[in-house]
Design a protein around this motif. Structure first.
Motif, PDB file in Angstrom:
ATOM      1  N   ASN A 152       0.851   5.849  -0.027  1.00 49.07           N
ATOM      2  CA  ASN A 152       0.173   7.137   0.029  1.00 49.07           C
ATOM      3  C   ASN A 152       1.097   8.143  -0.636  1.00 49.07           C
ATOM      4  O   ASN A 152       2.068   8.606  -0.034  1.00 49.07           O
ATOM      5  CB  ASN A 152      -0.115   7.539   1.478  1.00 49.07           C
ATOM      6  N   ASP A 186       0.562  11.169  -1.532  1.00 50.12           N
ATOM      7  CA  ASP A 186       0.495  12.523  -0.974  1.00 50.12           C
ATOM      8  C   ASP A 186       1.468  12.689   0.186  1.00 50.12           C
ATOM      9  O   ASP A 186       2.068  13.752   0.366  1.00 50.12           O
ATOM     10  CB  ASP A 186      -0.937  12.839  -0.507  1.00 50.12           C
ATOM     11  N   SER A 215       0.862  -1.181   0.000  1.00 47.78           N
ATOM     12  CA  SER A 215       0.000   0.000   0.000  1.00 47.78           C
ATOM     13  C   SER A 215       0.899   1.232   0.000  1.00 47.78           C
ATOM     14  O   SER A 215       2.015   1.189   0.521  1.00 47.78           O
ATOM     15  CB  SER A 215      -0.906  -0.008   1.229  1.00 47.78           C
ATOM     16  N   GLY A 224      -2.978   6.599   6.255  1.00 52.03           N
ATOM     17  CA  GLY A 224      -3.840   6.327   5.101  1.00 52.03           C
ATOM     18  C   GLY A 224      -3.399   5.139   4.286  1.00 52.03           C
ATOM     19  O   GLY A 224      -3.705   5.050   3.082  1.00 52.03           O
ATOM     20  N   LEU A 225      -2.703   4.189   4.917  1.00 50.95           N
ATOM     21  CA  LEU A 225      -2.277   2.983   4.233  1.00 50.95           C
ATOM     22  C   LEU A 225      -3.274   1.875   4.524  1.00 50.95           C
ATOM     23  O   LEU A 225      -4.076   1.965   5.444  1.00 50.95           O
ATOM     24  CB  LEU A 225      -0.877   2.572   4.699  1.00 50.95           C
TER      25      LEU A 225
END
Length: 343
Positions: free
Chosen positions: A220, A222, A218, A335-336
């Protein structure tokens, strides 16, 4: 009394609470948080502290604390093999700076678990967490040590790790083949990569072959961070931290090797490992905010996010060690995503 809720733009706020207490939901930075508040004030005072709640990652300071943690972290006990999730920052053997080690509490742990025999087979390094493998009878101990030795020669043992990284490796799946050696840098004995390694140095033991397989589970983009699965058959001292550094990635909480990867004019470069001494990892602001790290000094409190979660030993079987709460919390905050097939 104060309530720890969240953080905004690196500034800490504080909720002063007065009696009588009431539970309510407060909207903060666009999200709802449950908190206790005073029906008298009904407002956030300007000098208070609002911080993201996170699991405790403090290392145990005595035998009683460590014994309690190890007993509560038992993952499985089958066919003479006990698997415990060792927390980060806990050494297996007592060193100069260790308050307490796993070895010191083995007799008490055996007694607490009503086991007549208990001995360590394999364990993660001090800084990392995960599979502490222990034999609960002498026959299993001999079998495991023999199988581990044979499988090690044949490179048939498979160990899987999970790591949260600052940076996303390119390509997102691959194999890192880089020989390693140990050198003294300042007061530390550290691992460095060896370029243009010779057969002579390998035979003499001056350098060790090392191979690391990895894949991104995973990411993110950003925040420029990722969750990696890493596989090895033979593991050298601090191999994973050093190898991932070759991919311009730093394992979150790595305060030994992260300073080797530097950003110069917006480009990540690797510094000469022989000239860099360990220092507290510098975590990007974009990642510090969701992790509740408002103060620069708080970065030093972040544990290494490297967890040994799966082992496959031919002739013995497989073991699994679930992630600890702090690791799961970090994955969520950044946010993973963690796939269902990985516990």
């Amino acid at each position: 009394m104060s309530v720890r809720l969240g953080q905004c733009c690196g500034r800490l706020l504080h909720v002063q609470l007065e009696k009588p207490w009431q539970k309510s939901e407060i909207r903060f930075v666009g999200k709802l948080h449950t908190a206790w508040y005073s029906s008298k004030s009904k407002q956030i005072q300007p000098e208070s502290l609002i911080h993201v709640d996170q699991p405790n990652t403090n290392s145990p300071e005595n035998k009683e604390e460590l014994l309690k943690i190890l007993k509560s972290n038992i993952c499985s006990h089958k066919d003479g093999l006990l698997v415990i999730a060792k927390p980060p920052g806990v050494s297996v053997n007592t060193g100069r700076t260790d308050a307490v080690s796993v070895t010191e509490v083995v007799p008490q742990l055996a007694e607490a678990c009503n086991l007549p025999f208990l001995e360590i087979v394999k364990a993660p390094e001090k800084e990392s967490s995960g599979s502490l493998l222990m034999a609960t009878d002498i026959d299993t101990l001999n079998e495991l040590r023999n199988s581990w030795q044979i499988a090690g020669v044949n490179h048939s043992i498979r160990r899987k790790f999970l790591a949260v990284t600052i940076g996303i490796p390119e390509p997102e799946a691959g194999t890192i083949c880089q020989a390693l050696k140990y050198v003294s840098i300042g007061d530390h004995l550290l691992t460095v990569p060896v370029r243009n390694v010779s057969l002579k140095s390998i035979k003499s033991g001056h350098a060790k072959k090392a191979t690391t397989e990895y894949r991104v589970l995973s990411k993110n983009e950003d925040l420029n961070c990722a969750l990696l699965e890493i596989q090895v058959d033979k593991l050298r001292h601090h191999q994973l931290q050093v190898h991932l550094g070759q991919k311009m990635c730093k394992i979150l909480g790595d305060h030994l090797y992260s300073s080797r990867v530097r950003c110069i004019l917006g480009t990540d470069v690797t510094a000469n490992p022989h000239e860099v001494t360990p220092r507290t990892q510098e975590i990007p602001l974009a990642m510090r905010n969701p992790l509740g790290l408002a103060k620069i000094w708080q970065q030093s409190l972040v544990p290494l996010h490297l967890h040994w979660y799966h082992t496959s030993i031919p002739g013995v079987g497989q073991t699994t060690c679930p992630l600890l709460p702090y690791f799961r919390w970090t994955i969520k905050q950044l946010g993973l995503e963690l796939s269902e097939d990985i516990t």
